[in-house]
Write an enzyme that holds these catalytic residues in place. Structure first.
Site, PDB file in Angstrom:
ATOM      1  N   HIS A  90      59.326  13.938  11.506  1.00 34.27           N
ATOM      2  CA  HIS A  90      60.650  13.570  11.247  1.00 34.27           C
ATOM      3  C   HIS A  90      61.411  13.883  12.256  1.00 34.27           C
ATOM      4  CE1 HIS A  90      59.463  13.585   6.999  1.00 34.27           C
ATOM      5  NE2 HIS A  90      58.542  14.327   7.270  1.00 34.27           N
ATOM      6  N   HIS A 120      52.567  11.802  12.117  1.00 33.67           N
ATOM      7  CA  HIS A 120      53.549  12.151  11.183  1.00 33.67           C
ATOM      8  C   HIS A 120      54.784  13.239  11.646  1.00 33.67           C
ATOM      9  CE1 HIS A 120      54.424  13.184   6.688  1.00 33.67           C
ATOM     10  NE2 HIS A 120      55.276  13.530   7.274  1.00 33.67           N
ATOM     11  N   HIS A 123      52.473   9.942   0.834  1.00 32.92           N
ATOM     12  CA  HIS A 123      52.789  11.171   0.621  1.00 32.92           C
ATOM     13  C   HIS A 123      52.219  11.572  -0.850  1.00 32.92           C
ATOM     14  CE1 HIS A 123      55.262  15.181   0.297  1.00 32.92           C
ATOM     15  NE2 HIS A 123      54.795  15.039  -0.795  1.00 32.92           N
ATOM     16  N   ASP A 159      54.037  16.736  10.740  1.00 38.22           N
ATOM     17  CA  ASP A 159      54.929  16.890   9.873  1.00 38.22           C
ATOM     18  C   ASP A 159      56.104  17.895   9.943  1.00 38.22           C
ATOM     19  OD1 ASP A 159      56.430  16.176   7.535  1.00 38.22           O
ATOM     20  OD2 ASP A 159      54.990  17.483   5.910  1.00 38.22           O
ATOM     21  N   LYS A 169      55.580   3.614   4.172  1.00 43.16           N
ATOM     22  CA  LYS A 169      55.119   4.930   3.698  1.00 43.16           C
ATOM     23  C   LYS A 169      55.467   4.906   2.201  1.00 43.16           C
ATOM     24  CE  LYS A 169      55.029   9.234   3.371  1.00 43.16           C
ATOM     25  NZ  LYS A 169      55.132  10.558   4.461  1.00 43.16           N
ATOM     26  N   HIS A 227      49.400  14.861   5.544  1.00 40.75           N
ATOM     27  CA  HIS A 227      49.629  16.355   5.392  1.00 40.75           C
ATOM     28  C   HIS A 227      48.498  16.741   4.249  1.00 40.75           C
ATOM     29  CE1 HIS A 227      52.621  14.855   2.622  1.00 40.75           C
ATOM     30  NE2 HIS A 227      53.715  14.710   3.534  1.00 40.75           N
TER      31      HIS A 227
HETATM   32  C1  NCD Z   1      59.636  16.369   4.815  1.00 41.20           C
HETATM   33  C2  NCD Z   1      61.178  16.581   5.149  1.00 41.20           C
HETATM   34  O1  NCD Z   1      61.775  17.569   5.081  1.00 41.20           O
HETATM   35  O2  NCD Z   1      61.670  15.486   5.330  1.00 41.20           O
HETATM   36  N1  NCD Z   1      59.413  17.978   4.084  1.00 41.20           N
HETATM   37  C3  NCD Z   1      58.424  18.381   3.972  1.00 41.20           C
HETATM   38  O3  NCD Z   1      58.330  19.656   3.279  1.00 41.20           O
HETATM   39  N2  NCD Z   1      57.250  18.247   4.283  1.00 41.20           N
HETATM   40  C4  NCD Z   1      59.334  15.656   3.733  1.00 41.20           C
HETATM   41  C5  NCD Z   1      57.833  15.180   3.816  1.00 41.20           C
HETATM   42  O4  NCD Z   1      56.947  15.014   4.629  1.00 41.20           O
HETATM   43  O5  NCD Z   1      57.337  15.440   2.397  1.00 41.20           O
HETATM   44 ZN    ZN Z   2      56.750  14.718   6.456  1.00 44.47          ZN
END
Ligand code: NCD
Ligand code: ZN
Length: 347
Positions: free
Chosen positions: A18, A16, A138, A249, A101, A176
């Site tokens: 971003h 996971h 999520h 995450d 997702k 998470h």
């Molecule tokens: C994530 C994001 O910034 O895209 N933020 C977070 O607080 N984890 C999105 C997510 O995974 O919830």
């Molecule tokens: Zn995330």
């Protein structure tokens, strides 16, 4: 293998992360590609990845940034209230999407296109279950009367239990996991696993919430919780429990979105030091011998994928995590930036 000063583990995966888009993507992708064999890259771009064509384009961009590296991005489709089901099925069959997702509507960054009534998208779960593709969740429910610290529990009680019952063969990853309640649910139910972030293993709400303000650099969704939660999560991770594995995450935001109040965007950027942080956590728990299960074995086993062939080494050497990642016009605060850390990747 581990001695007191050297850890050699099978190459990890991050289930996971971003990587974003545009300049941000150029800035951060290298940090994930430096150590991981595979990453599940989140589809919550400003224009989320909701169909086959957008999926192909996004994967192409990542490939072009990681040319020549042994690195595979895996992309789940961003579920919305009105997906084109034929397109969705095709992209799953073609392995453009690894799974899907579920972001409930407005629970976190870029989730305004997320699902408003989960039972309405049950047809997508049917497709996933039939094709044996996983659903990544999520797991939070927002609502006027739902306390921010209870969102995970309420989601489990009001939504996840139903999904589990209705689709018993659907593979689910509760992402998470942030509470003892959530981790116990993963432990107690079939066909479900959980990812754990460094921050949920290191911080409690006292590190985030103060009388008048929050620390925006420790603010993420789901929010970190109590010490009893942190201890339960550490126990599951550090015992090498087969249902738990890495999902950093890592979620970068430009520093301008990290103003110290509740308008700060949630998300913590940890990829410059995430495996090193996990190693420190496992060392604190006298469990370095289980790091490899958590980082490199439990994930592929649950996803039914092969375990990576290469290895990486970490040496015990103190270094200071740089405070920021700076690239072109971007400035991102690194998780634990400015702090000393005990483990370092051996080049
Ligand atoms: C994530 C994001 O910034 O895209 N933020 C977070 O607080 N984890 C999105 C997510 O995974 O919830
Ligand atoms: Zn995330």
């Amino acid at each position: 293998m581990s001695s007191s000063n050297l850890i050699k583990i099978i190459q990890p995966d991050d289930w996971h992360v971003h990587l974003r888009d545009g300049e941000m993507m150029e800035a951060v992708t290298q940090y994930s590609a430096r150590i991981n064999g595979r990453c599940i890259v989140m589809p919550n771009l400003e224009h989320p990845v909701t169909n086959r064509e957008l999926g192909l384009k996004y994967l192409d961009k990542i490939h072009s940034l990681t040319l020549g590296q042994l690195f595979s991005p895996l992309l789940p489709c961003y579920l919305t209230d009105n997906l084109d089901l034929d397109d969705f099925r095709l992209a799953l069959v073609e392995n453009i999407f690894v799974g899907a997702k579920l972001y409930p509507n407005n629970v976190t960054t870029n989730s305004s296109y997320g699902v408003s009534h989960i039972e309405k998208i049950y047809p997508t779960f049917e497709i996933l279950q039939n094709l044996k593709k996983p659903l990544l969740i999520h797991g939070e429910k927002v609502g006027e009367n739902i306390d921010i610290f209870d969102r995970e529990k309420v989601f489990i009680d009001e939504e996840l239990v139903l999904i589990r019952e209705k689709f018993p063969d659907l593979k689910i990853i509760l992402e998470h996991v942030s509470s003892k309640y959530g981790a116990d649910f993963v432990n107690d139910n079939e066909n479900i696993a959980g990812t754990l972030t460094p921050q949920h293993l290191m911080l409690t709400k006292k590190d985030v919430f103060f009388d008048e303000y929050i620390n925006p650099h420790h603010f993420c969704m789901p929010v970190v919780k109590d010490e009893s939660d942190l201890l339960a999560l550490r126990k599951y991770a550090c015992s090498g429990h087969k249902k738990f594995f890495i999902g950093t995450d890592s979620a970068p935001h430009h520093i301008d979105f990290k103003i110290p109040n509740l308008n700060a965007k949630p998300g913590i950027f940890s990829s410059p030091c995430s495996i090193e942080l996990y190693a420190s956590i496992f060392e604190e728990e006298n469990s370095l011998q289980n790091l490899e299960k958590f980082s490199s074995i439990n994930g592929p086993n649950f996803y039914n994928m092969s375990i990576n062939k290469n290895c990486i080494e970490l040496i015990k050497e103190s270094w200071k995590i740089p405070e920021f990642t700076i690239y072109k016009n971007l400035k991102i605060k690194n998780f634990m930036g400015g702090k000393e850390i005990n483990w370092k990747i051996k080049k």
